[in-house]
Design a protein around this motif. Structure first.
Motif, short mmCIF file in Angstrom:
data_model
loop_
_atom_site.label_atom_id
_atom_site.label_comp_id
_atom_site.label_asym_id
_atom_site.label_seq_id
_atom_site.Cartn_x
_atom_site.Cartn_y
_atom_site.Cartn_z
N ALA A 51 0.84 -1.21 0.00
CA ALA A 51 0.00 0.00 0.00
C ALA A 51 0.88 1.26 0.00
CB ALA A 51 -0.92 -0.01 1.22
N LYS A 52 2.01 1.18 0.67
CA LYS A 52 2.91 2.33 0.75
C LYS A 52 3.52 2.62 -0.63
CE LYS A 52 6.75 3.93 3.59
NZ LYS A 52 7.75 3.53 4.57
N ALA A 53 3.92 1.57 -1.33
CA ALA A 53 4.48 1.77 -2.67
C ALA A 53 3.42 2.35 -3.61
CB ALA A 53 5.02 0.44 -3.20
N ALA A 54 2.20 1.84 -3.49
CA ALA A 54 1.13 2.32 -4.38
C ALA A 54 0.70 3.74 -4.02
CB ALA A 54 -0.06 1.37 -4.30
N GLY A 206 -5.78 -6.87 13.32
CA GLY A 206 -6.33 -5.54 13.66
C GLY A 206 -5.37 -4.76 14.55
N ALA A 207 -4.83 -5.46 15.54
CA ALA A 207 -3.91 -4.79 16.48
C ALA A 207 -2.63 -4.37 15.76
CB ALA A 207 -3.61 -5.71 17.65
N ALA A 208 -2.13 -5.23 14.85
CA ALA A 208 -0.89 -4.88 14.13
C ALA A 208 -1.11 -3.65 13.26
CB ALA A 208 -0.44 -6.07 13.28
N LEU A 209 -2.26 -3.55 12.62
CA LEU A 209 -2.55 -2.36 11.80
C LEU A 209 -2.67 -1.11 12.68
CD1 LEU A 209 -5.15 -3.86 9.30
CD2 LEU A 209 -2.92 -2.89 8.70
N SER A 210 -3.34 -1.28 13.83
CA SER A 210 -3.58 -0.12 14.70
C SER A 210 -2.28 0.47 15.24
CB SER A 210 -4.45 -0.51 15.90
OG SER A 210 -5.59 -1.19 15.48
N ALA A 211 -1.24 -0.37 15.30
CA ALA A 211 0.02 0.11 15.88
C ALA A 211 1.09 0.34 14.79
CB ALA A 211 0.54 -0.93 16.87
N HIS A 212 0.78 0.05 13.54
CA HIS A 212 1.81 0.06 12.49
C HIS A 212 2.32 1.48 12.21
CE1 HIS A 212 4.00 -1.08 8.93
NE2 HIS A 212 3.69 -2.34 9.17
N ARG A 213 3.64 1.60 12.14
CA ARG A 213 4.18 2.97 11.99
C ARG A 213 3.91 3.56 10.60
NH1 ARG A 213 8.61 -0.31 11.31
NH2 ARG A 213 9.87 0.16 9.47
N ASP A 214 3.66 2.72 9.61
CA ASP A 214 3.41 3.25 8.26
C ASP A 214 1.93 3.45 7.95
OD1 ASP A 214 6.06 3.51 7.63
OD2 ASP A 214 6.23 1.45 6.88
N ILE A 215 1.08 3.22 8.92
CA ILE A 215 -0.36 3.51 8.73
C ILE A 215 -0.63 4.89 9.32
CG2 ILE A 215 -2.72 2.88 9.46
CD1 ILE A 215 -1.75 0.92 7.40
N ALA A 216 -1.21 5.76 8.50
CA ALA A 216 -1.44 7.13 8.96
C ALA A 216 -2.87 7.35 9.42
CB ALA A 216 -1.12 8.10 7.82
#
Ligand code: NAD
Length: 471
Positions: A51-54, A206-216
């Motif tokens: 998603a970051k590359a796109a 869900g928890a990994a997404l909520s804490a992920h540094r590349d998710i804004a």
């Protein structure tokens, strides 16, 4: 038996790294109908990288390109409406009326966002500043099981309109529906990585997404308890959050209401989606002066409702989604009696003639006081509380005496009066006399029903960051 052993990353269906599996059921028969292999933290990392590359490409795309993508997505979802309908009926068991709304609603959410985009100005001048609305960054969507297609499509449509790519974590209980929807979205031919879909448990994916540094940005729909956990996890990196949470909506019958037309609408609002709806009007506020009449009519109308398998078009209340949800609803029906509420119709156990399936007897309690737990907590099943009120001021006091504030309903023969009452209810939406859904108006909750709004311009701006350049 279906086996779902792929997730969708960077434009391809791939085997997850995760090894855990979850069983999938038909709630009308309690039979296992499938198995899904779930993703884990490593799968989240891969999906977020894609998603970051796109994002580098989508964030630079033109309005016209995004509108074209939204139209392709609409066409691809619409093309398989019949298959989507069948899967939702089998895996979720929603009655025909709800599926008949849900599937077109999911497809048209792309068109609604396309039309919002057409007139939206990403750049404006304010004094000597040039203000630009920029995509917020890679987003995550975390969605529940009670309207799987609608939540995924609505959130994805908004992200794409904003120029933001997305990782979606749907409910693990909706994997058959998700698989089919993913095939539709894939067929739309969008650039790789614009959307990625990772099945998995909430406490893992869900928890990994909520804490992920590349998710804004996180767009979440689900329970208030989970919303709180996501908000806490997101705070470490100051993610933008939209939280669409629970409700305990007041369904206010004013004393001048025409009960012939109003009672069916009160029940439609209360039992929407078999009661498994955040917007369900579960607290029926009834004037003391007409209480006996309202009891009789509610009981009479509920007695005619058909509960059963959603393949029967006459059924208006389907099964609860799971054994856990069935147990939960039963426990509240018991609790209501223990708290001293009076059963007008319904009660514990299955409806007569149904000896399997997670079916609940549509239940109405009266003599409910607003401080009972059945009046304060979200039950998420076909269970309504009738709460008597003395006058308009008392009705408003009860309506607003809740931690929630998602939606409210007002019924009156006098529209001006209904609007006056509506104005004083603390809820993100107030529906007067059964008015239909407005897809471009903001949707979201006051108080513990959430943060932020979805749909139309309000939804779009929740995926954007304003930036001012002064010269
Ligand atoms: P839920 O909160 O249990 O789960 C929702 C999603 O969150 C699921 O995908 C789940 O796997 C995930 N999740 C669970 N724990 C998580 C965690 N720690 N971190 C990140 N993600 C996690 O809700 P549910 O039981 O699936 O759905 C029912 C609830 O959703 C009800 O409370 C209902 O009111 C609410 N809801 C709200 C709206 C709205 O628009 N306001 C709409 C529909 C449903």
């Amino acid at each position: 038996m279906r086996t779902i052993d792929t997730i969708y990353i960077n434009g391809s269906f791939v085997q997850p790294h995760g090894k855990e599996e979850a069983a999938l059921f038909n709630p009308a028969t309690e039979e296992q109908i499938g198995i899904v292999r779930l993703g884990d933290e490593q799968d989240v990392d891969k999906a977020v990288s894609a998603a970051k590359a796109a994002f580098a490409i989508l964030s630079q795309s033109s309005k016209a390109e995004r509108i074209a993508m939204l139209h392709s997505l609409h066409d691809a979802v619409s093309a398989r409406a019949a298959d989507l309908t069948d899967a939702m009926r089998e895996e979720y068991g929603a009655p025909a009326s709800f599926i008949g709304f849900s599937v077109p609603h999911a497809a048209t959410s792309f068109l609604h966002m396309a039309s919002t985009l057409e007139t939206y100005e990403f750049r404006r001048r304010i004094g000597h500043a040039e203000v630009e609305m920029r995509p917020a960054g890679v987003a995550a969507a975390i969605t529940p099981w009670n309207s799987n297609y609608g939540f995924i499509c609505g959130k994805l449509a908004t992200a794409i309109a904003a120029g933001t790519t997305m990782v979606v974590k749907p409910s693990e209980m909706s994997a058959i529906q998700t698989q089919l929807l993913t095939e539709c979205l894939h067929a739309a031919g969008l650039p790789n990585g614009v959307f990625n879909i990772v099945n998995g448990y909430g406490h893992v994916v869900g928890a990994a997404l909520s804490a992920h540094r590349d998710i804004a940005k996180i767009s979440f729909t689900g329970s208030t308890v989970t919303g709180r956990a996501i908000l806490q996890a997101a705070s470490a990196t100051f993610k933008r959050v939209t939280l669409e949470l629970g409700g305990k909506s007041p369904n206010v019958i004013l004393d001048d209401a025409d009960l012939d037309t109003v009672i069916p609408q009160v029940l439609a609002a209360g039992f929407a989606n078999s009661g498994q709806a955040c917007i369900a009007g579960t607290r029926v506020l009834a004037p003391e002066s007409r209480l006996a009449e309202i009891h009789d009519r509610l009981a009479g109308a509920v007695a005619t409702l058909k509960v059963g398998d959603a393949s029967d078009p006459e059924v208006s209340i389907g099964p609860m989604v799971s054994q856990k949800q069935w147990d939960r609803v039963q426990s509240y029906i018991r609790l209501g009696q223990e708290e001293g509420a009076r059963l007008i119709i319904g009660g514990e156990g299955r409806p007569e003639g149904l000896n399997r399936g997670w079916f609940v007897r549509p239940t109405i309690f009266s003599d409910v006081s607003n401080d009972m737990r059945i009046a304060r907590e979200e039950i998420f099943g076909p269970v309504l509380c009738v709460i008597p009120y003395r006058d308009e001021a008392h009705a408003l006091e009860i309506a607003n005496d809740t931690v929630y504030g998602l939606q409210a309903y007002v019924f009156s023969s006098d529209l001006a009066r209904a609007k006056r009452v509506a104005e004083r209810i603390d809820a993100g939406r107030v529906v007067i006399n059964g008015a239909p859904h407005e897809p471009l108006a903001p949707f979201g909750g006051f108080k513990q029903s959430g943060i932020g709004r979805e749909f139309g311009t309000y939804g779009l701006e929740s995926f954007l960051e304003p930036r001012a350049v002064l010269s």
